[in-house]
Design a protein around this motif. Sequence first.
Motif, mmCIF file in Angstrom:
data_model
loop_
_atom_site.group_PDB
_atom_site.id
_atom_site.type_symbol
_atom_site.label_atom_id
_atom_site.label_comp_id
_atom_site.label_asym_id
_atom_site.label_seq_id
_atom_site.Cartn_x
_atom_site.Cartn_y
_atom_site.Cartn_z
ATOM 1 N N THR A 570 26.458 -31.194 -27.376
ATOM 2 C CA THR A 570 27.774 -30.633 -27.668
ATOM 3 C C THR A 570 27.746 -29.121 -27.472
ATOM 4 O OG1 THR A 570 28.197 -32.364 -29.294
ATOM 5 C CG2 THR A 570 29.584 -30.402 -29.403
ATOM 6 N N PRO A 571 28.642 -28.568 -26.643
ATOM 7 C CA PRO A 571 28.687 -27.110 -26.437
ATOM 8 C C PRO A 571 29.091 -26.370 -27.708
ATOM 9 C CG PRO A 571 29.874 -28.304 -24.717
ATOM 10 C CD PRO A 571 29.587 -29.294 -25.791
ATOM 11 N N GLU A 572 28.989 -25.046 -27.660
ATOM 12 C CA GLU A 572 29.175 -24.226 -28.859
ATOM 13 C C GLU A 572 30.637 -24.120 -29.300
ATOM 14 O OE1 GLU A 572 25.345 -23.335 -27.034
ATOM 15 O OE2 GLU A 572 27.384 -23.470 -26.245
ATOM 16 N N TYR A 573 31.577 -24.101 -28.379
ATOM 17 C CA TYR A 573 32.992 -23.950 -28.733
ATOM 18 C C TYR A 573 33.855 -24.555 -27.627
ATOM 19 C CZ TYR A 573 33.024 -20.075 -25.362
ATOM 20 O OH TYR A 573 32.911 -19.321 -24.222
ATOM 21 N N GLY A 574 35.145 -24.678 -27.914
ATOM 22 C CA GLY A 574 36.067 -25.255 -26.944
ATOM 23 C C GLY A 574 37.248 -24.350 -26.658
ATOM 24 N N VAL A 575 38.039 -24.742 -25.635
ATOM 25 C CA VAL A 575 39.232 -24.010 -25.228
ATOM 26 C C VAL A 575 40.429 -24.937 -25.394
ATOM 27 C CG1 VAL A 575 40.405 -22.792 -23.354
ATOM 28 C CG2 VAL A 575 37.906 -22.639 -23.594
ATOM 29 N N LEU A 576 41.473 -24.437 -26.036
ATOM 30 C CA LEU A 576 42.665 -25.239 -26.296
ATOM 31 C C LEU A 576 43.807 -24.779 -25.403
ATOM 32 C CD1 LEU A 576 44.133 -27.381 -28.061
ATOM 33 C CD2 LEU A 576 44.710 -25.529 -29.638
ATOM 34 N N SER A 577 44.393 -25.722 -24.655
ATOM 35 C CA SER A 577 45.586 -25.462 -23.861
ATOM 36 C C SER A 577 46.315 -26.787 -23.725
ATOM 37 C CB SER A 577 45.211 -24.874 -22.488
ATOM 38 O OG SER A 577 46.369 -24.472 -21.781
ATOM 39 N N TRP A 578 47.355 -26.836 -22.914
ATOM 40 C CA TRP A 578 48.021 -28.111 -22.684
ATOM 41 C C TRP A 578 47.180 -28.945 -21.734
ATOM 42 C CZ3 TRP A 578 50.387 -31.116 -25.390
ATOM 43 C CH2 TRP A 578 51.250 -32.119 -24.933
ATOM 44 N N TRP A 579 47.331 -30.284 -21.784
ATOM 45 C CA TRP A 579 46.406 -31.156 -21.061
ATOM 46 C C TRP A 579 46.471 -30.992 -19.552
ATOM 47 C CZ3 TRP A 579 48.284 -34.683 -17.589
ATOM 48 C CH2 TRP A 579 49.608 -35.117 -17.726
ATOM 49 N N ASP A 580 47.597 -30.505 -19.035
ATOM 50 C CA ASP A 580 47.728 -30.313 -17.584
ATOM 51 C C ASP A 580 46.619 -29.434 -17.021
ATOM 52 O OD1 ASP A 580 50.068 -31.552 -18.216
ATOM 53 O OD2 ASP A 580 51.367 -30.217 -17.096
ATOM 54 N N TYR A 581 46.132 -28.477 -17.832
ATOM 55 C CA TYR A 581 45.211 -27.463 -17.335
ATOM 56 C C TYR A 581 43.762 -27.717 -17.736
ATOM 57 C CZ TYR A 581 49.847 -25.338 -17.225
ATOM 58 O OH TYR A 581 51.183 -25.101 -17.017
ATOM 59 N N GLY A 582 43.502 -28.850 -18.375
ATOM 60 C CA GLY A 582 42.159 -29.114 -18.875
ATOM 61 C C GLY A 582 41.100 -29.170 -17.803
ATOM 62 N N ASN A 583 41.387 -29.864 -16.707
ATOM 63 C CA ASN A 583 40.395 -29.978 -15.632
ATOM 64 C C ASN A 583 40.113 -28.628 -14.987
ATOM 65 O OD1 ASN A 583 40.211 -32.707 -16.093
ATOM 66 N ND2 ASN A 583 41.526 -33.303 -14.390
ATOM 67 N N TRP A 584 41.142 -27.795 -14.889
ATOM 68 C CA TRP A 584 40.936 -26.437 -14.362
ATOM 69 C C TRP A 584 39.977 -25.666 -15.253
ATOM 70 C CZ3 TRP A 584 46.586 -24.466 -13.036
ATOM 71 C CH2 TRP A 584 47.090 -25.209 -11.958
ATOM 72 N N ILE A 585 40.177 -25.780 -16.556
ATOM 73 C CA ILE A 585 39.342 -25.043 -17.513
ATOM 74 C C ILE A 585 37.883 -25.492 -17.409
ATOM 75 C CG2 ILE A 585 38.896 -24.700 -19.982
ATOM 76 C CD1 ILE A 585 41.973 -24.929 -20.373
ATOM 77 N N VAL A 586 37.682 -26.808 -17.325
ATOM 78 C CA VAL A 586 36.323 -27.355 -17.282
ATOM 79 C C VAL A 586 35.600 -26.938 -16.010
ATOM 80 C CG1 VAL A 586 34.965 -29.481 -17.158
ATOM 81 C CG2 VAL A 586 36.847 -29.301 -18.785
ATOM 82 N N TYR A 587 36.271 -27.055 -14.853
ATOM 83 C CA TYR A 587 35.557 -26.794 -13.596
ATOM 84 C C TYR A 587 35.573 -25.328 -13.206
ATOM 85 C CZ TYR A 587 33.627 -27.535 -8.983
ATOM 86 O OH TYR A 587 32.805 -27.490 -7.876
ATOM 87 N N GLN A 588 36.736 -24.684 -13.314
ATOM 88 C CA GLN A 588 36.850 -23.318 -12.831
ATOM 89 C C GLN A 588 36.187 -22.324 -13.778
ATOM 90 O OE1 GLN A 588 38.462 -23.048 -9.811
ATOM 91 N NE2 GLN A 588 37.769 -20.924 -9.646
ATOM 92 N N ALA A 589 36.378 -22.504 -15.084
ATOM 93 C CA ALA A 589 35.784 -21.581 -16.062
ATOM 94 C C ALA A 589 34.469 -22.091 -16.631
ATOM 95 C CB ALA A 589 36.770 -21.330 -17.203
#
Length: 818
Positions: A570-589
Amino acid sequence: MVAFLMRMISYSAATANGSINLMGYDSFYHMRRILYTTFNFPHPLNFDTYINYPAGFEVGWPPFFDFLGALLAKVLGVGNPSLYTTEFAGALLPVLLGVLTIIPLYIAAAAIFDRKTALLGALVFAVIPAHVYVSRFGAVDHHVAETLLSTSAYACFILALKWAREGSLSLASLKTISSEKKLIKSLAFAGASGLFFALLIYTWIGALVFVSFILLYAFIQTIIDLKAEKNSDYLLISSTVALLATLIFTIPLSAGSLRPGLEMSAMYLSWFQVFYVFSMLAGTLILWGFSLYISKKGLDWKYYPAALILISVAGLLSLKILSAESYSFVIEGMSFFLGKGEYISTIAEALPIFLTTDGTLTFSPILGSLGLCFITALGGLFLLGLEWIGEKSKSEGVFFLLWSVFFAYLTLSQRRFSYLFAVNVAILTSYFLWVLLDSFDFETEVKKLAKSVPIHGNNAMITSKAEMETKSKRAEKETKSKKAEKETKSKIKSKSKINNLSGSKQNSQPDYFKIFSSLVLIGLVFIPCILAGFAFAKDQGLIDPVWKDSLTWLGASSPETSYYLDPAGTPEYGVLSWWDYGNWIVYQAQRPAVSNNFQTGVDDSAHFFTTDSEEEAKAIIEKLKVKYVMTDNLMAGGKFGSIVKLAGENISKYVNVQTVNVNGGLQTIATAKKEFTETEVYRLHQLDGSNLGNLRLAHESTASVDDNDTVSDVKIFEFVPGARLSGTADPGQNITATLELSSNTGRKFTYQNEVMSDKNGSFEITVPYSTDNNAGGVSALSTYSLNAGRNTTVSEIQVTEDDVLKGNKIEVKIPDSK
């Protein structure tokens, strides 16, 4: 070649800046899985702690598409591909699969019609926008594989039916099948169909609906045969072999991905898929047995559908009693393809193709995805229905008609399925075009035009030797033909008279009006498709530059999280946004996302962004171990309706919607209510986090769509404990903390937070910004000032970054206002 070029138009945009720019949303998660599979070949990524943070999520996508991407990367990288090579392979894969789809399309069209129809159908398919969209360079999604494998499975089944019908395949003929080539071909193609079905199940979790279609078709075709008093052995043998092959191939293909034990799940590869295919096979055998009974007893054919419908209903009820879970899987699957579901109504691509989000009739999606081919396809479907009605029908023709109607229904219920329907539209358009072109004698007129064009010698370089050989041959021909010429002289004269009377000179000339009309007709079909295809390939689907800018900052400036390439921990922390942008957050950031495009974490996200309680918002953040929150204009605007719906609220609570007359026309105007301005998403995105004590603006995108530069497209907020400014004032007094700030873009804004002192006069205000300019790109332009009434202001309050990160208490002395 045309298909390849159309799908490679997006190449320059997708490879700009020396990197691979992926299209859409799901492409980013597919690329994550391709990357993981490449470096852990051949093992797929089945459980990911970077989505549905912090619980993690078991990925329901079957792995075949991502496996192909990883395999291509291995080939291009000679066994050891770099990150760029892996991304390039993933981006190229949909192009290759899209072009390959032309092969089974051509085979199916040639088997049902003829080669010229198949050739024109392939050309239409090469440019049809709906398929260009899902198979263009950079569109890394399994939809293109669905189209290839379903078309291949159905094309093979059509050939199986064709050879079975022509070879009179029956139970009796199986005894001598070794000497019957047509029957061997029939069984071989039925088996190949089963292989493609198994690969399809290994590619898309909804593939079982395509398998179910075989049983549905067998049911309808058997009714047609019984009514016409025909034997249906050929049909049911082909169907049985296809489904048996599907079952046999599905088990070993899925064995490595099956969940432990005998768990049944329609959302993952499990024994449910095996059980379902087995039930389809059993259903086919029941159809076969009952049709034989009807035939032997000489019963009316109407008993057949009536009895089987009753048996189907009874079977479904029995399933509900024996396995409620399996029953719910079937019902949920049916609801999905009917366009029903909690989340489907909030997904734009899952809307009916003729309706907008507010239920208004629209033709834009169908014209944008299929062009005028949709109209020509309807014409072709109508003509085929007339041509193949009754005794003229062929089993493979009926199959194609039902296949087309089935995919048309899927497209009408959910617009995203137009990429599947594109195959049928292309074939039907080709058929309809040839009917019209034949009425213009297009082929004949083109041949006349070709003959009327004078043929000149190549140039003066023709050798004299060639001339001599030509003269010699002519002399020989003249000698041999003299006798024949005398014998036919009278005949030629009589024919000449007839030709003169009928105007032979005119008949030998091409009819330019017919040729022009035919070309206009072809242009009306192809030109809109090509233009729409260019638009899709060049402009649609790239990640928004402002999001890319923000995600690049997040990946470079936030604390790195663990387990990205090996998401076992389990990573140290997470990022909260709307679900549309979740895959962008995971791969791009490369950061974990609470919500992503699997609709994970949606409930918590929706409640966070719609709550008016800072305490509730803080509780959600702490429960989910969130460090950053990302917002954009759409979340505080057009997407807000979907957020509200999934939070279990009604949009009317937040917005007044009125239809008014503007310049003689009706226009819908939405006016925000107070409830909207108190939501978390509004206070964050529109007010820069004012009146919030634990979220501070860390970065905003450098591009802005607002003329006044007051609201940026994307904002990133950091969750911090916050420094606590405490003191004593008059009881019931409003205490306001104020700080002037400058964002990373240079935009100046004011942060304020307000509380009321209690009955003893005590107060405590939590503030998230430091005054020592150590908060990254956002910096303080002043110190805090504290207002405790009309004439009482305390300024020069210093707050360090350490105070903010540790939640330190800072005592503030308020002068006595008396």
